[in-house]
Write a protein that holds these residues in place. Structure first.
Motif, PDB file in Angstrom:
ATOM      1  N   MET A 221       0.810  -1.214   0.000  1.00 30.60           N
ATOM      2  CA  MET A 221       0.000   0.000   0.000  1.00 30.60           C
ATOM      3  C   MET A 221       0.846   1.268   0.000  1.00 30.60           C
ATOM      4  O   MET A 221       0.304   2.370   0.084  1.00 30.60           O
ATOM      5  N   SER A 222       2.171   1.138  -0.079  1.00 32.53           N
ATOM      6  CA  SER A 222       3.001   2.342  -0.115  1.00 32.53           C
ATOM      7  C   SER A 222       4.268   2.078  -0.910  1.00 32.53           C
ATOM      8  O   SER A 222       4.657   0.929  -1.142  1.00 32.53           O
ATOM      9  N   ARG A 223       4.916   3.151  -1.326  1.00 24.97           N
ATOM     10  CA  ARG A 223       6.207   3.056  -2.005  1.00 24.97           C
ATOM     11  C   ARG A 223       7.309   2.619  -1.033  1.00 24.97           C
ATOM     12  O   ARG A 223       8.401   2.243  -1.457  1.00 24.97           O
ATOM     13  N   LEU A 224       7.027   2.710   0.251  1.00 28.81           N
ATOM     14  CA  LEU A 224       8.032   2.394   1.257  1.00 28.81           C
ATOM     15  C   LEU A 224       7.973   0.941   1.691  1.00 28.81           C
ATOM     16  O   LEU A 224       8.768   0.507   2.533  1.00 28.81           O
ATOM     17  N   GLY A 225       7.021   0.190   1.156  1.00 28.70           N
ATOM     18  CA  GLY A 225       6.941  -1.227   1.442  1.00 28.70           C
ATOM     19  C   GLY A 225       6.420  -1.570   2.814  1.00 28.70           C
ATOM     20  O   GLY A 225       6.654  -2.681   3.314  1.00 28.70           O
ATOM     21  N   ARG A 226       5.723  -0.643   3.449  1.00 30.61           N
ATOM     22  CA  ARG A 226       5.165  -0.894   4.775  1.00 30.61           C
ATOM     23  C   ARG A 226       3.977   0.019   4.995  1.00 30.61           C
ATOM     24  O   ARG A 226       3.811   1.018   4.299  1.00 30.61           O
ATOM     25  N   ILE A 227       3.141  -0.308   5.965  1.00 29.44           N
ATOM     26  CA  ILE A 227       2.107   0.633   6.364  1.00 29.44           C
ATOM     27  C   ILE A 227       2.699   1.621   7.362  1.00 29.44           C
ATOM     28  O   ILE A 227       3.790   1.406   7.896  1.00 29.44           O
ATOM     29  N   GLY A 228       1.994   2.700   7.596  1.00 30.35           N
ATOM     30  CA  GLY A 228       2.493   3.741   8.484  1.00 30.35           C
ATOM     31  C   GLY A 228       2.111   3.513   9.927  1.00 30.35           C
ATOM     32  O   GLY A 228       1.317   2.627  10.266  1.00 30.35           O
ATOM     33  N   GLU A 229       2.689   4.311  10.787  1.00 36.95           N
ATOM     34  CA  GLU A 229       2.387   4.279  12.217  1.00 36.95           C
ATOM     35  C   GLU A 229       1.596   5.529  12.605  1.00 36.95           C
ATOM     36  O   GLU A 229       1.729   6.585  11.976  1.00 36.95           O
ATOM     37  N   PRO A 230       0.756   5.435  13.648  1.00 38.19           N
ATOM     38  CA  PRO A 230      -0.051   6.585  14.068  1.00 38.19           C
ATOM     39  C   PRO A 230       0.774   7.841  14.329  1.00 38.19           C
ATOM     40  O   PRO A 230       0.337   8.956  14.048  1.00 38.19           O
ATOM     41  N   GLU A 231       1.989   7.654  14.852  1.00 39.57           N
ATOM     42  CA  GLU A 231       2.837   8.801  15.155  1.00 39.57           C
ATOM     43  C   GLU A 231       3.210   9.581  13.903  1.00 39.57           C
ATOM     44  O   GLU A 231       3.459  10.796  13.963  1.00 39.57           O
ATOM     45  N   GLU A 232       3.245   8.891  12.770  1.00 37.30           N
ATOM     46  CA  GLU A 232       3.588   9.568  11.516  1.00 37.30           C
ATOM     47  C   GLU A 232       2.437  10.445  11.025  1.00 37.30           C
ATOM     48  O   GLU A 232       2.653  11.480  10.392  1.00 37.30           O
ATOM     49  N   ILE A 233       1.228  10.058  11.330  1.00 38.09           N
ATOM     50  CA  ILE A 233       0.068  10.909  11.053  1.00 38.09           C
ATOM     51  C   ILE A 233       0.067  12.105  12.002  1.00 38.09           C
ATOM     52  O   ILE A 233      -0.235  13.237  11.610  1.00 38.09           O
ATOM     53  N   ALA A 234       0.421  11.854  13.248  1.00 32.87           N
ATOM     54  CA  ALA A 234       0.481  12.941  14.230  1.00 32.87           C
ATOM     55  C   ALA A 234       1.435  14.039  13.779  1.00 32.87           C
ATOM     56  O   ALA A 234       1.173  15.230  13.974  1.00 32.87           O
ATOM     57  N   MET A 235       2.559  13.660  13.154  1.00 31.72           N
ATOM     58  CA  MET A 235       3.514  14.654  12.666  1.00 31.72           C
ATOM     59  C   MET A 235       2.881  15.546  11.599  1.00 31.72           C
ATOM     60  O   MET A 235       3.090  16.756  11.578  1.00 31.72           O
ATOM     61  N   GLY A 236       2.098  14.942  10.692  1.00 33.11           N
ATOM     62  CA  GLY A 236       1.414  15.736   9.677  1.00 33.11           C
ATOM     63  C   GLY A 236       0.396  16.679  10.288  1.00 33.11           C
ATOM     64  O   GLY A 236       0.277  17.846   9.879  1.00 33.11           O
TER      65      GLY A 236
END
Length: 262
Positions: A221-236
């Motif tokens: 689901m991403s170019r990074l080959g992994r799903i994201g973490e909630p903390e990464e949404i918090a940064m946005g």
């Protein structure tokens, strides 16, 4: 990447009062904790009282400032009480992250549950709109501007199977964000949208189970080959709420590991 260590922020939200809905777990919990670490006074709103109070307790134990407010965002009186509580407790309102939402469907487009459609749209569309309504009213009354973030989804541009109601609601969130930004800009109120990709939250884990999959199968689901973490949404969310984004409004920030361009 679970349990990311946050950078040592200068107090970028120092003394700002921010509402975070859906703060009991997942992206909302991570956002509330990051905002408190960045100096904000956070009103944590959720209908899950046990987990919402746990979020607040953990913020306070870490030296932050937060209060829990029981809120069903589909209920107008609850939303009004949420905004009033922030102002009564902390004196004003500077920002809000309207994150609370129902999870996606588990039916095909030709077989969706009509009652669940109504329930989901009442929360994801009308509930988000009511949050904006009363948050903007308070900010206009104060006369000092502010910033609001409505949380949409990668589904708004890259829909998946089993998500007709959810996808329609997240399209609507992006549209209402644009309208509100046009109308509220004259009051120096910024209204933006954040669209997460696949994020490792209880909501995503529950959703993938319903369609017979596992979170570990979602790396594509991403170019990074992994799903994201909630903390990464918090940064946005931090960027869009803070004064780092004073010339940003009416747009959507995709925090999705590049999934929107696949």
């Amino acid at each position: 990447m679970s349990g990311l260590i946050y950078p040592k922020f200068f107090p970028i939200l120092n003394d700002k009062v921010v509402i975070v809905t859906g703060a009991a777990m997942g992206m909302g919990e991570a956002t509330a904790k990051l905002f408190a670490a960045a100096g904000a006074k956070v009103l944590c709103a959720d209908h899950n009282e046990e987990e919402g109070r746990r979020t607040v307790d953990e913020i306070v134990k870490a030296g932050g400032t937060a209060t829990f407010q029981f809120t069903e965002i589909a209920n107008s009186s609850d939303v009004q009480a949420m905004v009033k509580a922030a102002v009564d407790i902390y004196g004003h309102l500077d920002g809000a992250v309207n994150n609370a939402a129902h999870i996606q469907d588990d039916k095909r487009a030709w077989d969706f549950d009509e009652d669940y459609w109504d329930e989901l749209e009442a929360v994801n569309i009308k509930g988000t709109a009511m949050c904006m309504k009363y948050e903007i009213q308070q900010m206009i009354k104060q006369g000092n501007g502010g910033s609001i973030v409505n949380v949409s989804s990668i589904n708004s541009v890259r829909p998946k199977d089993f998500s007709v109601a959810y996808t329609s609601s997240k399209h609507a969130v992006m549209g209402m964000t644009k309208v509100a930004s046009m109308e509220a800009g004259q009051y120096n109120i910024r209204v933006s949208c954040l669209a997460p990709g696949g994020i490792n939250t209880p909501m995503l884990r529950d959703a993938v189970v319903k369609v017979g999959k596992k979170v570990t199968e979602l790396g594509g689901m991403s170019r990074l080959g992994r799903i994201g973490e909630p903390e990464e949404i918090a940064m946005g969310n931090l960027f869009l709420i803070s004064d780092m984004s004073t010339y940003v409004t009416g747009t959507t920030l995709f925090v999705d590991g590049g999934h929107s361009v696949l």
